[in-house]
Scaffold this active site. Structure first.
Site, PDB file in Angstrom:
ATOM      1  N   LEU A 154       0.863  -1.191   0.000  1.00  0.00           N
ATOM      2  CA  LEU A 154       0.000   0.000   0.000  1.00  0.00           C
ATOM      3  C   LEU A 154       0.893   1.232   0.000  1.00  0.00           C
ATOM      4  O   LEU A 154       1.819   1.331   0.806  1.00  0.00           O
ATOM      5  CB  LEU A 154      -0.880   0.055   1.255  1.00  0.00           C
ATOM      6  CG  LEU A 154      -1.722  -1.165   1.628  1.00  0.00           C
ATOM      7  CD1 LEU A 154      -2.590  -0.825   2.845  1.00  0.00           C
ATOM      8  CD2 LEU A 154      -2.598  -1.598   0.468  1.00  0.00           C
ATOM      9  N   CYS A 155       0.598   2.179  -0.876  1.00  0.00           N
ATOM     10  CA  CYS A 155       1.359   3.430  -0.887  1.00  0.00           C
ATOM     11  C   CYS A 155       1.152   4.159   0.438  1.00  0.00           C
ATOM     12  O   CYS A 155       0.015   4.386   0.871  1.00  0.00           O
ATOM     13  CB  CYS A 155       0.883   4.325  -2.027  1.00  0.00           C
ATOM     14  SG  CYS A 155       1.431   6.029  -1.836  1.00  0.00           S
ATOM     15  N   VAL A 156       2.242   4.543   1.063  1.00  0.00           N
ATOM     16  CA  VAL A 156       2.149   5.119   2.407  1.00  0.00           C
ATOM     17  C   VAL A 156       1.365   6.434   2.435  1.00  0.00           C
ATOM     18  O   VAL A 156       0.494   6.634   3.296  1.00  0.00           O
ATOM     19  CB  VAL A 156       3.552   5.279   3.059  1.00  0.00           C
ATOM     20  CG1 VAL A 156       4.466   6.175   2.244  1.00  0.00           C
ATOM     21  CG2 VAL A 156       3.429   5.818   4.476  1.00  0.00           C
ATOM     22  N   ALA A 182      -2.274   5.740   1.799  1.00  0.00           N
ATOM     23  CA  ALA A 182      -2.846   4.993   2.917  1.00  0.00           C
ATOM     24  C   ALA A 182      -3.081   5.899   4.121  1.00  0.00           C
ATOM     25  O   ALA A 182      -4.129   5.837   4.766  1.00  0.00           O
ATOM     26  CB  ALA A 182      -1.928   3.833   3.289  1.00  0.00           C
TER      27      ALA A 182
END
Lengths: 134, 102, 130
Positions: free
Chosen positions: C77-79, C82
């Protein structure tokens, strides 16, 4: 590691959805990877580059000025489809002027934006290794 | 080797298919998935457009998406190859770049 | 062949995450490698373990977790995406001073660089979105 040609295709208008803003975040991060980067603005994507965007009345982030930084990140191949501009009653003069300094030409300031026809853009798409759409 | 274009939107709601047809070079292929398959309905405006480019592009459609939407293959434009997910994966190995017209 | 998968939409609203799942599963079953599945935009919502779909519906995040376990696939998941949307692992929750975390098993949080890296490593990158 061998460098690949990355093309970011932008077909969505800004502000109505987050795609344009988060796409630009990928481009900026991706620029650090020393790959060959090209951006294409097609259909409503051309609205991302319009001048005079001001989001103060809607309380969202105005990321349009960030496009001006692309030249500093060595992102200088920006293609806008002529047919998309014309259909929307726009021309290059309506777009934010984007420039870069050409290190092979004594750091002369040059235009990053190239308005191209569908036929030219079709060739550009074929020349890529990785195509990202948001 | 060329591009596999992926279209997932109904041609009656979005311009994805039109944009794809405008920017796809001869010998690139097109696969219709999700709502993109509605373009295949025979005698529709979208199918007429696809008919005109059949000599230029191989056109595929994802069968599970067709089945889910109740589009009868008998009412479909002729000359389209139906694939399941295994066939879709195989097709993506045969074209060296993939362009999703989101 | 090595694939990278980009998922731009969350579960249930759009078919994109179902399509991405079926494609990824078919690729792995055919013996291909999947370098990484990267979740961006609302796609990060695929990674919640707090989703409780009705019993007669598919459980999208559990299905991804099972795939990750069976084939040892990276689900990232892209930080930034997210954090915006409230998808937090234990570390992120602690750092942000939040009272809980919601990451499903097999998912990890990492930076956008992992998407570019996947594009560099893979022979094919495919995007599923709206």
């Amino acid at each position: 590691m061998a460098s690949k040609k990355f093309l970011y295709i932008n077909r969505k208008a800004p502000h109505g959805s987050i795609y344009a803003q988060e796409s630009l975040e990928v481009v900026l991060i991706g620029a650090a990877f020393e790959q060959n980067v090209t951006l294409a603005f097609i259909d409503d994507g051309v609205y991302q580059l319009l001048q005079n965007q001001d989001t103060s009345g809607i309380g969202t982030k105005n990321f349009a000025p960030t496009f001006r930084a692309l030249g500093d990140y060595d992102v200088s191949q920006i293609y806008v489809e002529r047919e998309s501009l014309e259909l929307r009653g726009l021309s290059k003069d309506d777009l934010i002027p984007l420039t870069y300094e050409d290190e092979d030409d004594d750091w002369a300031e040059k235009d990053s934006i190239h308005v191209v026809s569908s036929l030219e853009l079709a060739d550009i798409i074929e020349q890529q290794d990785v195509i990202l759409n948001f | 080797m060329s591009v596999l274009h992926i279209v997932n939107k109904s041609p009656f709601e979005r311009n994805s298919l039109d944009c794809c047809l405008r920017l796809a070079k001869a010998d690139s292929a097109i696969i219709l998935i999700e709502d993109g398959i509605y373009a295949l309905q025979k005698n529709s405006a979208a199918a007429d457009k696809l008919q005109q480019v059949l000599s230029k592009h191989r056109i595929y459609a994802l069968q599970p998406d067709l089945q889910a939407r109740g589009v009868n293959p008998e009412n479909m434009l002729e000359g389209i190859s139906l694939l399941d997910y295994d066939g879709f994966v195989q097709l993506t190995t045969e074209y060296d770049k993939l362009q999703s017209w989101l | 062949m090595k694939f990278a998968i980009l998922v731009n939409e969350g579960p249930y609203t759009h078919q994109a995450s179902d399509s991405a799942y079926h494609f990824t599963e078919a690729a792995l079953r055919a013996g291909h490698a999947v370098v990484r599945v990267f979740f961006y935009h609302d796609g990060v919502n695929n990674g919640t373990r707090l989703s409780v779909p009705p019993q007669d519906d598919r459980n999208i995040s559990e299905r991804w977790s099972a795939l990750a376990e069976q084939y040892d696939v990276e689900l990232i998941l892209c930080v930034a995406a997210a954090q915006r949307r409230g998808l937090l692992d234990e570390d992120e929750a602690k750092r942000a001073g939040k009272d809980g975390n919601n990451m499903a098993p097999g998912f990890q949080i990492s930076g956008l660089g992992q998407l570019i890296d996947a594009g560099i490593q893979a022979d094919r990158l495919i995007v599923f979105g709206d």
